[in-house]
Design a protein around this motif. Structure first.
Motif, PDB file in Angstrom:
ATOM      1  N   ASN A  82      -3.760  10.056   2.811  1.00 40.06           N
ATOM      2  CA  ASN A  82      -4.253  11.595   2.889  1.00 40.06           C
ATOM      3  C   ASN A  82      -5.747  11.673   2.088  1.00 40.06           C
ATOM      4  O   ASN A  82      -6.945  11.575   2.505  1.00 40.06           O
ATOM      5  N   ALA A  83      -5.943  10.024   2.387  1.00 37.74           N
ATOM      6  CA  ALA A  83      -7.075   9.519   2.281  1.00 37.74           C
ATOM      7  C   ALA A  83      -8.415   9.383   3.665  1.00 37.74           C
ATOM      8  O   ALA A  83      -9.189   9.678   3.836  1.00 37.74           O
ATOM      9  N   VAL A  84      -7.232   8.605   4.783  1.00 43.61           N
ATOM     10  CA  VAL A  84      -7.743   8.759   6.440  1.00 43.61           C
ATOM     11  C   VAL A  84      -8.674  10.556   6.547  1.00 43.61           C
ATOM     12  O   VAL A  84      -8.998  10.891   6.864  1.00 43.61           O
ATOM     13  N   ASP A  85      -7.297  11.634   5.924  1.00 42.69           N
ATOM     14  CA  ASP A  85      -7.594  13.174   6.298  1.00 42.69           C
ATOM     15  C   ASP A  85      -8.922  13.330   5.828  1.00 42.69           C
ATOM     16  O   ASP A  85      -9.468  14.614   6.210  1.00 42.69           O
ATOM     17  N   GLN A  86      -8.374  13.033   4.049  1.00 38.78           N
ATOM     18  CA  GLN A  86      -9.901  13.455   3.282  1.00 38.78           C
ATOM     19  C   GLN A  86     -11.263  12.960   3.584  1.00 38.78           C
ATOM     20  O   GLN A  86     -12.519  14.290   4.357  1.00 38.78           O
ATOM     21  N   HIS A 143      -5.502   7.371  11.837  1.00 36.29           N
ATOM     22  CA  HIS A 143      -4.348   5.852  11.757  1.00 36.29           C
ATOM     23  C   HIS A 143      -3.309   5.993  11.757  1.00 36.29           C
ATOM     24  O   HIS A 143      -3.099   7.313  12.068  1.00 36.29           O
ATOM     25  N   SER A 144      -2.806   3.946  11.779  1.00 38.51           N
ATOM     26  CA  SER A 144      -1.852   4.247  13.039  1.00 38.51           C
ATOM     27  C   SER A 144      -1.260   3.281  11.305  1.00 38.51           C
ATOM     28  O   SER A 144      -1.625   3.844  10.499  1.00 38.51           O
ATOM     29  N   ASP A 145      -0.222   2.586  11.427  1.00 40.78           N
ATOM     30  CA  ASP A 145       0.793   1.704  10.599  1.00 40.78           C
ATOM     31  C   ASP A 145       0.539   1.517   9.696  1.00 40.78           C
ATOM     32  O   ASP A 145      -0.145   1.026   8.370  1.00 40.78           O
ATOM     33  N   ASP A 146      -0.590  -0.288  10.177  1.00 40.44           N
ATOM     34  CA  ASP A 146      -0.872  -0.859   9.833  1.00 40.44           C
ATOM     35  C   ASP A 146      -2.756  -0.200   9.939  1.00 40.44           C
ATOM     36  O   ASP A 146      -3.479  -1.905   9.510  1.00 40.44           O
ATOM     37  N   GLN A 147      -3.992   1.074  10.552  1.00 44.21           N
ATOM     38  CA  GLN A 147      -5.323   0.056  11.058  1.00 44.21           C
ATOM     39  C   GLN A 147      -5.471   1.286  10.897  1.00 44.21           C
ATOM     40  O   GLN A 147      -4.855   2.853  11.662  1.00 44.21           O
ATOM     41  N   VAL A 148      -6.802   1.609  10.849  1.00 43.65           N
ATOM     42  CA  VAL A 148      -7.755   2.893  10.870  1.00 43.65           C
ATOM     43  C   VAL A 148      -8.430   2.508  11.704  1.00 43.65           C
ATOM     44  O   VAL A 148      -9.474   1.699  12.029  1.00 43.65           O
ATOM     45  N   VAL A 149      -8.909   3.283  12.814  1.00 40.51           N
ATOM     46  CA  VAL A 149      -9.992   2.857  13.564  1.00 40.51           C
ATOM     47  C   VAL A 149     -10.974   4.036  13.804  1.00 40.51           C
ATOM     48  O   VAL A 149     -10.837   5.209  13.636  1.00 40.51           O
ATOM     49  N   LEU A 150     -12.523   3.759  13.904  1.00 42.98           N
ATOM     50  CA  LEU A 150     -13.479   4.559  13.446  1.00 42.98           C
ATOM     51  C   LEU A 150     -13.734   5.110  14.876  1.00 42.98           C
ATOM     52  O   LEU A 150     -14.428   4.094  15.249  1.00 42.98           O
ATOM     53  N   TRP A 151     -14.287   6.618  14.976  1.00 37.94           N
ATOM     54  CA  TRP A 151     -15.119   6.428  16.505  1.00 37.94           C
ATOM     55  C   TRP A 151     -16.197   7.103  16.030  1.00 37.94           C
ATOM     56  O   TRP A 151     -15.993   8.082  15.165  1.00 37.94           O
ATOM     57  N   LEU A 154       1.375  -1.475   0.063  1.00 37.87           N
ATOM     58  CA  LEU A 154      -0.062  -0.277  -0.015  1.00 37.87           C
ATOM     59  C   LEU A 154       0.930   1.352  -0.307  1.00 37.87           C
ATOM     60  O   LEU A 154       2.089   1.469   0.978  1.00 37.87           O
ATOM     61  N   ASP A 155       0.397   2.352  -0.496  1.00 43.70           N
ATOM     62  CA  ASP A 155       1.299   3.430  -0.677  1.00 43.70           C
ATOM     63  C   ASP A 155       0.218   4.274   0.863  1.00 43.70           C
ATOM     64  O   ASP A 155      -0.755   4.499   0.523  1.00 43.70           O
ATOM     65  N   ALA A 156       1.148   4.686   1.659  1.00 43.68           N
ATOM     66  CA  ALA A 156       1.073   4.619   2.719  1.00 43.68           C
ATOM     67  C   ALA A 156       1.024   6.338   2.926  1.00 43.68           C
ATOM     68  O   ALA A 156      -0.073   6.707   3.810  1.00 43.68           O
ATOM     69  N   HIS A 157       1.565   7.279   1.678  1.00 42.41           N
ATOM     70  CA  HIS A 157       0.973   8.341   1.146  1.00 42.41           C
ATOM     71  C   HIS A 157      -0.652   8.524   0.647  1.00 42.41           C
ATOM     72  O   HIS A 157      -0.756   9.556   1.955  1.00 42.41           O
ATOM     73  N   VAL A 212      -8.918  -3.187   9.738  1.00 41.86           N
ATOM     74  CA  VAL A 212      -6.625  -3.233   9.678  1.00 41.86           C
ATOM     75  C   VAL A 212      -6.369  -3.442   7.662  1.00 41.86           C
ATOM     76  O   VAL A 212      -7.327  -3.621   6.774  1.00 41.86           O
ATOM     77  N   LEU A 213      -5.300  -2.591   7.231  1.00 44.65           N
ATOM     78  CA  LEU A 213      -4.727  -2.734   6.343  1.00 44.65           C
ATOM     79  C   LEU A 213      -3.655  -3.641   5.764  1.00 44.65           C
ATOM     80  O   LEU A 213      -2.805  -4.121   6.364  1.00 44.65           O
ATOM     81  N   LYS A 214      -4.339  -4.677   4.962  1.00 43.28           N
ATOM     82  CA  LYS A 214      -3.655  -5.812   4.912  1.00 43.28           C
ATOM     83  C   LYS A 214      -2.393  -5.509   4.122  1.00 43.28           C
ATOM     84  O   LYS A 214      -2.928  -4.829   3.040  1.00 43.28           O
ATOM     85  N   GLN A 215      -1.055  -6.046   4.377  1.00 39.34           N
ATOM     86  CA  GLN A 215      -0.392  -5.791   3.277  1.00 39.34           C
ATOM     87  C   GLN A 215       0.790  -7.291   2.931  1.00 39.34           C
ATOM     88  O   GLN A 215       0.978  -7.534   4.065  1.00 39.34           O
ATOM     89  N   GLY A 216       1.617  -8.055   2.005  1.00 34.70           N
ATOM     90  CA  GLY A 216       2.773  -8.785   2.478  1.00 34.70           C
ATOM     91  C   GLY A 216       1.640  -9.479   2.103  1.00 34.70           C
ATOM     92  O   GLY A 216       0.620 -10.036   1.007  1.00 34.70           O
ATOM     93  N   VAL A 217       2.109 -10.552   0.545  1.00 30.35           N
ATOM     94  CA  VAL A 217       1.791 -12.365   0.965  1.00 30.35           C
ATOM     95  C   VAL A 217       1.674 -12.957   1.411  1.00 30.35           C
ATOM     96  O   VAL A 217       3.326 -12.718   2.222  1.00 30.35           O
TER      97      VAL A 217
END
Length: 160
Positions: free
Chosen positions: A17-21, A41-49, A10-13, A94-99
């Motif tokens: 940007n998507a989470v900020d929008q 947003h943290s490294d490998d997850q986004v928490v919705l409150w 995933l392109d972290a940047h 959770v943002l899944k990365q890697g095979v």
């Protein structure tokens, strides 16, 4: 010998940007006025409150649309069940990365079953494919793009 790597990144940047929008859109929406709703947003997850379950579902749709508009495949999202307590609702995405190993085995089996004259080997969280001809490697790429896999794949380090 020609080779390339099969990865899922995933392109972290772009994710940031998507989470900020999404945060900006939630703050400006009429149905979220006066509501404590946000994305973290943290490294490998986004928490919705949010305050209730229903708002989490709306927020999830906003997040998906923002990620899609930034050309991030939403198959990399693993949505967990929402948790509610004391007028607060929380949901982890959770943002899944890697095979992972199971997907790597599935990819190598697909390549072997296709009878294309290439070798594939698992290297950590990626799969390396080697072959004598460039055309064989391009056939493998076309095969994997057409396959229905649970994660989006990218093909890196194509060397001739």
């Amino acid at each position: 010998m020609a080779s390339f790597d099969i990865v899922s990144e995933l392109d972290a940047h772009e994710v940031t940007n998507a989470v900020d929008q999404a945060n900006r859109e939630i703050q400006n929406r009429y149905d979220f006025k006066g509501v404590d709703a946000r994305f973290e947003h943290s490294d490998d997850q986004v928490v919705l409150w949010a305050e209730v379950d229903f708002q989490l579902q709306q927020m999830l749709e906003v997040l998906r649309s923002k990620l899609t508009s930034r050309k991030i495949d939403i198959r990399c999202l693993e949505v967990k069940d929402p948790e509610t307590a004391n007028m607060k609702a929380r949901q982890v995405v959770v943002l899944k990365q890697g095979v992972d190993q199971a997907l790597a085995k599935k990819i190598t089996k697909l390549i072997k079953d296709s009878k294309i004259k290439v070798q594939s080997q698992v290297q950590g969280d990626q799969v390396r494919v080697n072959g004598k001809k460039r055309d064989d490697l391009q056939q493998v790429i076309a095969l994997l793009r057409g396959a229905e896999l649970e994660l989006p794949l990218q093909f890196n380090n194509f060397r001739d």
